[in-house]
Motif scaffolding. Sequence first.
Motif, mmCIF file in Angstrom:
data_model
loop_
_atom_site.group_PDB
_atom_site.id
_atom_site.type_symbol
_atom_site.label_atom_id
_atom_site.label_comp_id
_atom_site.label_asym_id
_atom_site.label_seq_id
_atom_site.Cartn_x
_atom_site.Cartn_y
_atom_site.Cartn_z
ATOM 1 N N UNK A 159 0.829 -1.217 0.000
ATOM 2 C CA UNK A 159 0.000 0.000 0.000
ATOM 3 C C UNK A 159 0.858 1.259 0.000
ATOM 4 N N UNK A 160 0.285 2.334 -0.527
ATOM 5 C CA UNK A 160 1.040 3.591 -0.576
ATOM 6 C C UNK A 160 0.849 4.424 0.685
ATOM 7 N N UNK B 194 9.198 3.795 2.537
ATOM 8 C CA UNK B 194 7.984 4.130 1.789
ATOM 9 C C UNK B 194 7.982 3.458 0.412
ATOM 10 N N UNK B 195 6.798 3.165 -0.078
ATOM 11 C CA UNK B 195 6.648 2.497 -1.370
ATOM 12 C C UNK B 195 7.384 3.273 -2.470
ATOM 13 N N UNK B 196 8.268 2.578 -3.173
ATOM 14 C CA UNK B 196 8.961 3.177 -4.312
ATOM 15 C C UNK B 196 10.258 3.883 -3.970
ATOM 16 N N UNK C 296 13.975 10.118 -3.925
ATOM 17 C CA UNK C 296 13.155 10.118 -2.707
ATOM 18 C C UNK C 296 12.649 11.521 -2.419
#
Lengths: 167, 231
Positions: free
Chosen positions: A73-74, A128-130, A112
């Motif tokens: 999930x984001x 965090x996602x990504x 980032x």
Amino acid sequence: MVIHMEKVVIVGIVFAIIAVGWILGTGQWAYGNVVGPLVNYSKLPKVEVTYVSAIPTANGTALRLNLTDVDGPDAYPASVTMVEIVNSTWHVFLNSSQLANYTVTVYQSPWNENKGDAVNWYSGFEIPLGSQGQFVLNLPFKLSPGVYELILYTPAVKPVEVSFTSS
Amino acid sequence: MPSSSCNTPSVLDVREGFWTILFLKGIESSYKFFENKHIYDFSVLTHGEKMSKVKMNEGNSTRMEYLWPLRFAAGWMFLDGGLRKAVLKPEKLNPLSASFVGGKLVNFLPHAGPFKPFLLMTLENRVLDVTFLTAFSYLEIVVGLFLILGVLTRLAAFGALLMSAGFAPAYWLGSTCEDEWQIGALLVAGSLVLMLTASGRTWGFDSLLYRRFGDRALSRRLPLLKWIKLW
């Protein structure tokens, strides 16, 4: 045979094809919901180790870990609450507070944003996602030269294992 | 007795006769209705038009007024999204704030597919990142307002279409269901309908523009732009 079609009908057909193509195509790409297999990459986190190195220092070992989260999930970052370092004869667990205490620097990747990778006593490594970051840990013990397994534990998902060599 | 039951009509026979006569009368009156051209002049219509007008009941099912809820829904999605970022919580566009929406683009990265290089380029260039997100937010406000009010509706719907398709890198995000893809797919289809139907000419300011200027495109000469209508 010559088929006469009104311009409106032709435009309608063209845009209908565009709409159907877009909806089915993106649905297949994102979720596999036309021909499968069905996927949903944003359900569970998946931490990946893109780089790891261990270098002996005067009073311990400098461990460098590049971590990224590629699924999940984001809304919330992925957490690595525990790390295990193991070889054929020895192993050690590092809990979240130890991870926080031993981490001296977190280098953020150029893409980032302000919610970059971080570490704290309760969640351990937060990714965090990504985003991607390099966690630099000063471990208070020396790893003798050899091959080790690094195992990262994230709640609710399978642990991630990666091999590295201590020089 | 068998003989009398054959000669005397039963209650069932009377009912059937009644419905048969009513049915035939209905066909007859329908035939007369169309034959006398009460509404349509069929002589100037093509076969397709005849069929659609008869079958779709132009009197109610094809009224442009019925498109307004779609105009409002699509418009409000964009207006709300833009207002949240640019007006109601401006920290979302402040790169120094923890609320900065640039972080959303980072979330799209892992499964962004062919959009990944563009996202990375934007994220690694902070000026471009902030400029893009700020411009996108204000564009959302303009497009949303124009769709709701029916101003330059076809152009606004074209913009909405591009923006809806433009967040395809986020389509894979849907931790409760297929959230982002469903939003994007419906907005793409909705924008297409609003663009094709020139929906702002009814219950919108485009009615004034159309009456004053007629049909206008972005350009009268350039091949692609002449297809993109303003209202």
